[in-house]
Design a protein around this motif. Structure first.
Motif, mmCIF file in Angstrom:
data_model
loop_
_atom_site.group_PDB
_atom_site.id
_atom_site.type_symbol
_atom_site.label_atom_id
_atom_site.label_comp_id
_atom_site.label_asym_id
_atom_site.label_seq_id
_atom_site.Cartn_x
_atom_site.Cartn_y
_atom_site.Cartn_z
ATOM 1 N N LEU A 6 0.964 -1.035 -0.021
ATOM 2 C CA LEU A 6 -0.205 0.032 -0.333
ATOM 3 C C LEU A 6 1.032 1.532 -0.241
ATOM 4 C CD1 LEU A 6 -2.640 -1.282 2.813
ATOM 5 C CD2 LEU A 6 -2.764 -0.946 0.039
ATOM 6 N N ARG A 7 2.048 1.259 0.822
ATOM 7 C CA ARG A 7 2.710 2.385 0.491
ATOM 8 C C ARG A 7 3.498 2.700 -0.874
ATOM 9 N NH1 ARG A 7 3.768 3.776 5.521
ATOM 10 N NH2 ARG A 7 3.657 2.295 6.950
ATOM 11 N N GLN A 8 3.421 2.423 -1.561
ATOM 12 C CA GLN A 8 4.071 2.789 -2.800
ATOM 13 C C GLN A 8 3.223 2.345 -3.757
ATOM 14 O OE1 GLN A 8 5.100 -1.532 -4.230
ATOM 15 N NE2 GLN A 8 6.988 -1.838 -3.311
ATOM 16 N N LYS A 9 1.885 2.735 -3.434
ATOM 17 C CA LYS A 9 0.308 3.633 -3.815
ATOM 18 C C LYS A 9 0.901 5.184 -3.712
ATOM 19 C CE LYS A 9 -2.147 -0.687 -4.720
ATOM 20 N NZ LYS A 9 -3.574 -0.811 -4.602
ATOM 21 N N ASP A 10 0.123 5.866 -5.158
ATOM 22 C CA ASP A 10 0.485 7.416 -4.765
ATOM 23 C C ASP A 10 -1.272 7.824 -4.018
ATOM 24 O OD1 ASP A 10 -1.513 6.220 -6.539
ATOM 25 O OD2 ASP A 10 -1.271 8.141 -8.001
ATOM 26 N N VAL A 11 -1.906 8.014 -3.747
ATOM 27 C CA VAL A 11 -3.154 8.911 -2.838
ATOM 28 C C VAL A 11 -4.610 8.400 -3.720
ATOM 29 C CG1 VAL A 11 -4.427 10.964 -1.554
ATOM 30 C CG2 VAL A 11 -2.680 11.114 -1.017
ATOM 31 N N ALA A 12 -4.333 8.321 -5.104
ATOM 32 C CA ALA A 12 -5.586 8.271 -5.752
ATOM 33 C C ALA A 12 -6.143 6.644 -5.313
ATOM 34 C CB ALA A 12 -4.898 8.805 -7.298
ATOM 35 N N GLY A 13 -4.770 6.350 -6.279
ATOM 36 C CA GLY A 13 -4.312 4.547 -5.803
ATOM 37 C C GLY A 13 -4.862 3.932 -4.161
ATOM 38 N N LEU A 14 -4.228 4.753 -3.639
ATOM 39 C CA LEU A 14 -5.372 4.475 -2.267
ATOM 40 C C LEU A 14 -6.867 4.450 -2.167
ATOM 41 C CD1 LEU A 14 -1.873 5.636 -0.007
ATOM 42 C CD2 LEU A 14 -3.202 3.363 -0.457
ATOM 43 N N GLN A 15 -6.840 5.949 -2.895
ATOM 44 C CA GLN A 15 -8.781 6.213 -2.403
ATOM 45 C C GLN A 15 -9.156 4.588 -3.236
ATOM 46 O OE1 GLN A 15 -8.617 10.194 -3.331
ATOM 47 N NE2 GLN A 15 -8.095 10.631 -1.670
ATOM 48 N N ALA A 16 -8.588 4.131 -4.511
ATOM 49 C CA ALA A 16 -9.389 4.147 -5.222
ATOM 50 C C ALA A 16 -9.516 2.451 -4.374
ATOM 51 C CB ALA A 16 -8.771 3.354 -6.697
ATOM 52 N N GLU A 17 -8.195 1.537 -3.997
ATOM 53 C CA GLU A 17 -8.615 0.924 -2.721
ATOM 54 C C GLU A 17 -9.159 0.845 -1.791
ATOM 55 O OE1 GLU A 17 -7.112 -2.951 -1.779
ATOM 56 O OE2 GLU A 17 -6.705 -1.857 -3.496
ATOM 57 N N VAL A 18 -9.257 1.696 -1.146
ATOM 58 C CA VAL A 18 -10.828 2.035 -0.037
ATOM 59 C C VAL A 18 -12.217 1.925 -0.721
ATOM 60 C CG1 VAL A 18 -11.592 3.534 1.440
ATOM 61 C CG2 VAL A 18 -9.459 3.847 1.097
ATOM 62 N N LYS A 19 -12.412 2.526 -1.926
ATOM 63 C CA LYS A 19 -13.335 2.176 -2.160
ATOM 64 C C LYS A 19 -13.536 0.441 -2.960
ATOM 65 C CE LYS A 19 -14.699 6.067 -4.399
ATOM 66 N NZ LYS A 19 -16.261 7.094 -4.566
ATOM 67 N N ALA A 20 -12.845 0.007 -3.137
ATOM 68 C CA ALA A 20 -12.490 -1.327 -3.415
ATOM 69 C C ALA A 20 -12.988 -2.296 -2.394
ATOM 70 C CB ALA A 20 -11.155 -2.085 -4.518
ATOM 71 N N LEU A 21 -12.354 -1.665 -0.968
ATOM 72 C CA LEU A 21 -12.758 -2.410 0.292
ATOM 73 C C LEU A 21 -13.931 -2.584 0.491
ATOM 74 C CD1 LEU A 21 -8.888 -2.179 1.599
ATOM 75 C CD2 LEU A 21 -10.068 -4.336 0.860
ATOM 76 N N GLN A 22 -13.990 -0.821 0.534
ATOM 77 C CA GLN A 22 -15.348 -0.874 1.129
ATOM 78 C C GLN A 22 -16.570 -1.891 0.536
ATOM 79 O OE1 GLN A 22 -15.989 3.946 0.960
ATOM 80 N NE2 GLN A 22 -15.821 3.696 3.055
ATOM 81 N N LYS A 23 -16.232 -1.810 -1.303
ATOM 82 C CA LYS A 23 -17.412 -2.280 -1.510
ATOM 83 C C LYS A 23 -17.090 -4.057 -1.580
ATOM 84 C CE LYS A 23 -19.310 -2.079 -6.663
ATOM 85 N NZ LYS A 23 -18.935 -2.049 -7.738
ATOM 86 N N ALA A 24 -16.358 -4.600 -1.255
ATOM 87 C CA ALA A 24 -16.588 -5.679 -0.055
ATOM 88 C C ALA A 24 -16.888 -6.117 1.053
ATOM 89 C CB ALA A 24 -14.620 -6.219 -0.287
ATOM 90 N N HIS A 25 -16.808 -5.128 1.652
ATOM 91 C CA HIS A 25 -17.417 -5.053 2.613
ATOM 92 C C HIS A 25 -18.686 -4.745 2.867
ATOM 93 C CE1 HIS A 25 -16.951 -4.845 6.980
ATOM 94 N NE2 HIS A 25 -17.649 -4.177 7.279
ATOM 95 N N PHE A 26 -19.197 -4.224 2.028
ATOM 96 C CA PHE A 26 -20.417 -4.345 2.284
ATOM 97 C C PHE A 26 -21.353 -5.664 1.546
ATOM 98 C CE2 PHE A 26 -24.301 -3.291 -0.542
ATOM 99 C CZ PHE A 26 -25.579 -3.234 0.419
ATOM 100 N N ASN A 27 -20.569 -5.947 0.331
ATOM 101 C CA ASN A 27 -20.945 -7.508 0.064
ATOM 102 C C ASN A 27 -20.880 -8.745 0.915
ATOM 103 O OD1 ASN A 27 -21.590 -6.263 -2.858
ATOM 104 N ND2 ASN A 27 -19.578 -6.644 -3.509
ATOM 105 N N LEU A 28 -19.828 -8.640 2.309
ATOM 106 C CA LEU A 28 -19.668 -9.349 3.406
ATOM 107 C C LEU A 28 -20.675 -8.721 4.234
ATOM 108 C CD1 LEU A 28 -16.187 -9.447 3.512
ATOM 109 C CD2 LEU A 28 -17.460 -10.759 2.541
ATOM 110 N N ARG A 29 -21.156 -7.654 4.047
ATOM 111 C CA ARG A 29 -21.841 -7.592 5.734
ATOM 112 C C ARG A 29 -23.449 -8.023 4.422
ATOM 113 N NH1 ARG A 29 -21.052 -1.934 5.286
ATOM 114 N NH2 ARG A 29 -23.723 -1.568 5.267
ATOM 115 N N MET A 30 -23.760 -7.563 3.153
ATOM 116 C CA MET A 30 -25.070 -8.213 3.117
ATOM 117 C C MET A 30 -24.581 -10.189 2.906
ATOM 118 S SD MET A 30 -26.926 -5.558 2.507
ATOM 119 C CE MET A 30 -26.299 -5.024 3.434
ATOM 120 N N GLN A 31 -24.050 -10.936 2.837
ATOM 121 C CA GLN A 31 -23.879 -12.469 3.049
ATOM 122 C C GLN A 31 -24.082 -12.647 4.410
ATOM 123 O OE1 GLN A 31 -20.304 -13.777 0.855
ATOM 124 N NE2 GLN A 31 -20.204 -13.312 -0.468
#
Length: 67
Positions: A6-31
């Motif tokens: 994660l440290r190798q990514k820039d801020v935009a890359g990290l924000q994209a990663e957060v969005k992807a993780l939040q989507k995955a977390h939402f899907n896990l909560r629905m499951q």
């Protein structure tokens, strides 16, 4: 994803990663709500990964504002 990766990514890359993780977390909560999730430990893992990425975003933004 590990912190070193994660440290190798820039801020935009990290924000994209957060969005992807939040989507995955939402899907896990629905499951979990529909009782389809067998490994509930994944919720904790994704929640901590989101926090880790957000912390790195804050660190990078603070470092950029100091410069």
């Amino acid at each position: 994803m590990k912190t070193a990766e994660l440290r190798q990514k820039d801020v935009a890359g990290l924000q994209a990663e957060v969005k992807a993780l939040q989507k995955a977390h939402f899907n896990l909560r629905m499951q979990k709500a529909t009782q389809q999730l067998s490994n509930t430990g994944q919720l904790k893992t994704t929640r901590r990964a989101i926090a880790r990425a957000k912390t790195l975003i804050a660190e990078k933004q603070a470092a950029a504002s100091k410069e």
